[in-house]
Design a protein around this motif. Structure first.
Motif, PDB file in Angstrom:
ATOM      1  N   ARG A  32       7.965   1.590   1.812  1.00  0.00           N
ATOM      2  CA  ARG A  32       6.403   2.087   2.419  1.00  0.00           C
ATOM      3  C   ARG A  32       6.906   3.538   2.982  1.00  0.00           C
ATOM      4  O   ARG A  32       5.588   4.116   3.214  1.00  0.00           O
ATOM      5  CB  ARG A  32       6.399   0.378   3.799  1.00  0.00           C
ATOM      6  CG  ARG A  32       5.886   0.648   4.725  1.00  0.00           C
ATOM      7  CD  ARG A  32       5.937   0.054   6.052  1.00  0.00           C
ATOM      8  NE  ARG A  32       7.267   0.758   6.314  1.00  0.00           N
ATOM      9  CZ  ARG A  32       7.885  -0.547   7.485  1.00  0.00           C
ATOM     10  NH1 ARG A  32       7.330  -1.435   7.672  1.00  0.00           N
ATOM     11  NH2 ARG A  32       9.240  -0.007   7.914  1.00  0.00           N
ATOM     12  N   LYS A  67       3.811   6.441   3.167  1.00  0.00           N
ATOM     13  CA  LYS A  67       3.495   8.160   4.679  1.00  0.00           C
ATOM     14  C   LYS A  67       2.831   8.796   4.462  1.00  0.00           C
ATOM     15  O   LYS A  67       1.717   9.285   5.070  1.00  0.00           O
ATOM     16  CB  LYS A  67       4.762   7.098   5.424  1.00  0.00           C
ATOM     17  CG  LYS A  67       4.719   6.462   6.158  1.00  0.00           C
ATOM     18  CD  LYS A  67       5.735   5.900   7.773  1.00  0.00           C
ATOM     19  CE  LYS A  67       5.131   4.126   7.632  1.00  0.00           C
ATOM     20  NZ  LYS A  67       5.918   3.916   9.049  1.00  0.00           N
ATOM     21  N   LYS A 126      -7.272   4.211  -3.545  1.00  0.00           N
ATOM     22  CA  LYS A 126      -7.331   2.628  -3.547  1.00  0.00           C
ATOM     23  C   LYS A 126      -5.906   2.209  -3.987  1.00  0.00           C
ATOM     24  O   LYS A 126      -5.575   1.722  -3.342  1.00  0.00           O
ATOM     25  CB  LYS A 126      -8.229   2.229  -4.271  1.00  0.00           C
ATOM     26  CG  LYS A 126      -8.978   0.734  -4.931  1.00  0.00           C
ATOM     27  CD  LYS A 126      -9.676   0.118  -5.604  1.00  0.00           C
ATOM     28  CE  LYS A 126      -9.682  -1.344  -5.435  1.00  0.00           C
ATOM     29  NZ  LYS A 126     -10.623  -1.344  -6.370  1.00  0.00           N
ATOM     30  N   ARG A 185      -3.541   2.548  -1.034  1.00  0.00           N
ATOM     31  CA  ARG A 185      -4.117   1.500  -0.092  1.00  0.00           C
ATOM     32  C   ARG A 185      -3.393   0.102   0.029  1.00  0.00           C
ATOM     33  O   ARG A 185      -2.749  -0.591   0.145  1.00  0.00           O
ATOM     34  CB  ARG A 185      -5.391   1.895   0.076  1.00  0.00           C
ATOM     35  CG  ARG A 185      -5.674   3.631   1.331  1.00  0.00           C
ATOM     36  CD  ARG A 185      -7.230   3.350   1.234  1.00  0.00           C
ATOM     37  NE  ARG A 185      -8.471   2.557   0.641  1.00  0.00           N
ATOM     38  CZ  ARG A 185      -9.664   3.215  -0.102  1.00  0.00           C
ATOM     39  NH1 ARG A 185      -8.331   4.765   0.129  1.00  0.00           N
ATOM     40  NH2 ARG A 185     -10.169   3.263  -1.116  1.00  0.00           N
ATOM     41  N   THR A 186      -3.884  -0.069  -1.932  1.00  0.00           N
ATOM     42  CA  THR A 186      -3.635  -1.722  -2.599  1.00  0.00           C
ATOM     43  C   THR A 186      -1.641  -1.226  -1.649  1.00  0.00           C
ATOM     44  O   THR A 186      -1.383  -3.131  -1.407  1.00  0.00           O
ATOM     45  CB  THR A 186      -3.850  -1.945  -3.811  1.00  0.00           C
ATOM     46  OG1 THR A 186      -5.653  -1.203  -3.785  1.00  0.00           O
ATOM     47  CG2 THR A 186      -3.192  -2.998  -4.343  1.00  0.00           C
ATOM     48  N   SER A 187      -0.826  -0.719  -2.057  1.00  0.00           N
ATOM     49  CA  SER A 187      -0.134  -0.957  -2.012  1.00  0.00           C
ATOM     50  C   SER A 187       0.494  -0.650  -0.974  1.00  0.00           C
ATOM     51  O   SER A 187       1.511  -1.799  -0.602  1.00  0.00           O
ATOM     52  CB  SER A 187       1.213   0.117  -2.602  1.00  0.00           C
ATOM     53  OG  SER A 187       0.531   0.309  -4.140  1.00  0.00           O
ATOM     54  N   ILE A 188      -0.028  -0.093  -0.241  1.00  0.00           N
ATOM     55  CA  ILE A 188       0.355  -0.325   1.493  1.00  0.00           C
ATOM     56  C   ILE A 188       0.395  -1.630   1.870  1.00  0.00           C
ATOM     57  O   ILE A 188       0.792  -2.467   2.912  1.00  0.00           O
ATOM     58  CB  ILE A 188      -0.583   0.469   2.322  1.00  0.00           C
ATOM     59  CG1 ILE A 188       0.540   1.466   2.082  1.00  0.00           C
ATOM     60  CG2 ILE A 188      -0.293   0.512   4.188  1.00  0.00           C
ATOM     61  CD1 ILE A 188      -0.344   3.346   3.297  1.00  0.00           C
ATOM     62  N   ASP A 189      -1.766  -1.877   1.615  1.00  0.00           N
ATOM     63  CA  ASP A 189      -2.143  -3.744   1.935  1.00  0.00           C
ATOM     64  C   ASP A 189      -0.321  -4.489   2.072  1.00  0.00           C
ATOM     65  O   ASP A 189      -0.369  -5.190   2.568  1.00  0.00           O
ATOM     66  CB  ASP A 189      -3.392  -3.855   1.328  1.00  0.00           C
ATOM     67  CG  ASP A 189      -3.915  -3.060   1.904  1.00  0.00           C
ATOM     68  OD1 ASP A 189      -3.973  -2.695   3.553  1.00  0.00           O
ATOM     69  OD2 ASP A 189      -5.042  -3.087   1.424  1.00  0.00           O
ATOM     70  N   GLU A 190       0.225  -4.633  -0.106  1.00  0.00           N
ATOM     71  CA  GLU A 190       0.879  -5.154  -0.237  1.00  0.00           C
ATOM     72  C   GLU A 190       1.789  -5.993   0.306  1.00  0.00           C
ATOM     73  O   GLU A 190       2.623  -6.704   1.331  1.00  0.00           O
ATOM     74  CB  GLU A 190       1.026  -5.165  -1.737  1.00  0.00           C
ATOM     75  CG  GLU A 190      -0.343  -5.979  -2.139  1.00  0.00           C
ATOM     76  CD  GLU A 190      -0.084  -5.537  -3.769  1.00  0.00           C
ATOM     77  OE1 GLU A 190       0.975  -5.103  -4.658  1.00  0.00           O
ATOM     78  OE2 GLU A 190      -0.257  -6.594  -4.825  1.00  0.00           O
ATOM     79  N   ARG A 195       2.253  -4.680   3.484  1.00  0.00           N
ATOM     80  CA  ARG A 195       1.952  -5.461   4.572  1.00  0.00           C
ATOM     81  C   ARG A 195       1.663  -6.997   5.073  1.00  0.00           C
ATOM     82  O   ARG A 195       2.712  -7.472   5.028  1.00  0.00           O
ATOM     83  CB  ARG A 195       0.914  -5.096   5.352  1.00  0.00           C
ATOM     84  CG  ARG A 195       0.750  -3.640   5.953  1.00  0.00           C
ATOM     85  CD  ARG A 195      -0.601  -3.245   6.593  1.00  0.00           C
ATOM     86  NE  ARG A 195      -0.324  -2.202   7.588  1.00  0.00           N
ATOM     87  CZ  ARG A 195      -1.939  -1.557   7.476  1.00  0.00           C
ATOM     88  NH1 ARG A 195      -2.959  -1.409   6.909  1.00  0.00           N
ATOM     89  NH2 ARG A 195      -1.647  -0.218   7.855  1.00  0.00           N
ATOM     90  N   GLU A 196       1.192  -7.338   3.483  1.00  0.00           N
ATOM     91  CA  GLU A 196       1.510  -8.958   3.132  1.00  0.00           C
ATOM     92  C   GLU A 196       2.866  -9.186   2.995  1.00  0.00           C
ATOM     93  O   GLU A 196       3.800 -10.586   4.031  1.00  0.00           O
ATOM     94  CB  GLU A 196       0.554  -8.795   1.994  1.00  0.00           C
ATOM     95  CG  GLU A 196       0.778 -10.445   1.589  1.00  0.00           C
ATOM     96  CD  GLU A 196       0.418 -11.014  -0.067  1.00  0.00           C
ATOM     97  OE1 GLU A 196       0.561 -11.624  -0.799  1.00  0.00           O
ATOM     98  OE2 GLU A 196      -0.275  -9.693  -0.667  1.00  0.00           O
ATOM     99  N   GLN A 250       5.874  -8.487   4.293  1.00  0.00           N
ATOM    100  CA  GLN A 250       5.981  -8.286   6.597  1.00  0.00           C
ATOM    101  C   GLN A 250       5.479 -10.310   6.731  1.00  0.00           C
ATOM    102  O   GLN A 250       6.536 -10.543   7.730  1.00  0.00           O
ATOM    103  CB  GLN A 250       5.605  -7.030   6.806  1.00  0.00           C
ATOM    104  CG  GLN A 250       6.341  -7.122   8.225  1.00  0.00           C
ATOM    105  CD  GLN A 250       5.646  -5.860   9.382  1.00  0.00           C
ATOM    106  OE1 GLN A 250       5.516  -4.672   8.564  1.00  0.00           O
ATOM    107  NE2 GLN A 250       6.411  -5.401  10.346  1.00  0.00           N
TER     108      GLN A 250
END
Length: 240
Positions: A47, A51, A72, A75-80, A82-83, A85
């Motif tokens: 993560r 940044k 994209k 962004r997808t990696s960041i969303d995953e 967060r998932e 966490q």
């Protein structure tokens, strides 16, 4: 064997078995804790690695610097992440017994390098457009012309400051504003030289030399006479 002795041995054996079981449980918990901590650190590192890329892309976009690589994947990696966490907060054991970490890391590796290359290429292109690159030979020659000394010194100073960002783009808006300010000042300083009491032909010739060499058609009789007058004829560059 007397009954009391048998009972005592049985009790000791039971206690020993309990201690062994407790030690095994303690080891399992320690291993479990280590597994979790390793996963947590790896995911946090992934993560944190994203940044700077995300920040740089936002900074570039807000200042009109296009980046060809589609973001994209980032962004997808960041969303995953967060998932991960969120799932961990619900069930701490879940993060230990899943291969999602490796899948996320593979995805990040797959998108990080193209994004880095695209951002670097975008900055190089933008920097080249903004930077007024003047050859040292031309500066040294013009410095000998009466009335140009102060302007040439200013150009040298500004050029040195602007070049600091050539391979290390600004990392904040304040740094970006500083780059823009100095690049603009450098352009203005060169334009002041072009605006001095020179003929249109000489101005056109000097302006062309900034791009790496003037075409032969700009070397008019008037330009040649001016170069000879200031002992610059042997230092002028003509491109083919």
């Amino acid at each position: 064997m007397p009954e009391d002795s048998t009972t005592l041995l049985t009790t000791k054996a039971s206690h020993l078995q309990g201690k062994v079981s407790a030690l095994k449980d303690k080891k399992r918990r320690a291993d479990r804790r280590k597994d979790f901590e390793d996963r947590r650190k790896t995911l946090k590192s992934a993560r944190d690695d994203l940044k700077p890329l995300a920040k740089k892309r936002v900074l570039f976009a807000s200042n009109g610097i296009p980046c060809e690589h589609e973001s994209k994947g980032i962004r997808t990696s960041i969303d995953e992440l967060r998932e991960v966490q969120g799932r961990f907060e619900e069930d701490p054991d879940w993060v230990i017994n899943t291969d999602l970490r490796d899948r996320i890391l593979d995805r990040i590796r797959g998108h990080r390098r193209p994004t880095e290359r695209s951002l670097d290429a975008a900055w190089r292109k933008y920097y080249k457009q903004k930077n007024t690159r003047i050859s040292e030979d031309l500066l040294a020659a013009l410095e000998e012309v009466d009335g140009f000394e102060a302007d040439i010194q200013k150009i040298r100073n500004l050029s040195s400051k602007v070049s600091q960002w050539e391979h290390q783009p600004p990392s904040s808006q304040s740094e970006f504003d500083s780059f823009e300010k100095r690049a603009s000042a450098l352009q203005d300083a060169w334009e002041r030289i072009e605006e001095q009491d020179l003929s249109p032909d000489v101005k056109a010739f000097l302006s062309a030399t900034v791009s790496g060499g003037a075409p032969l058609k700009l070397v008019t009789i008037e330009v040649r006479e001016w170069l000879e007058e200031h002992d610059l004829l042997d230092r002028a560059t003509v491109s083919l």
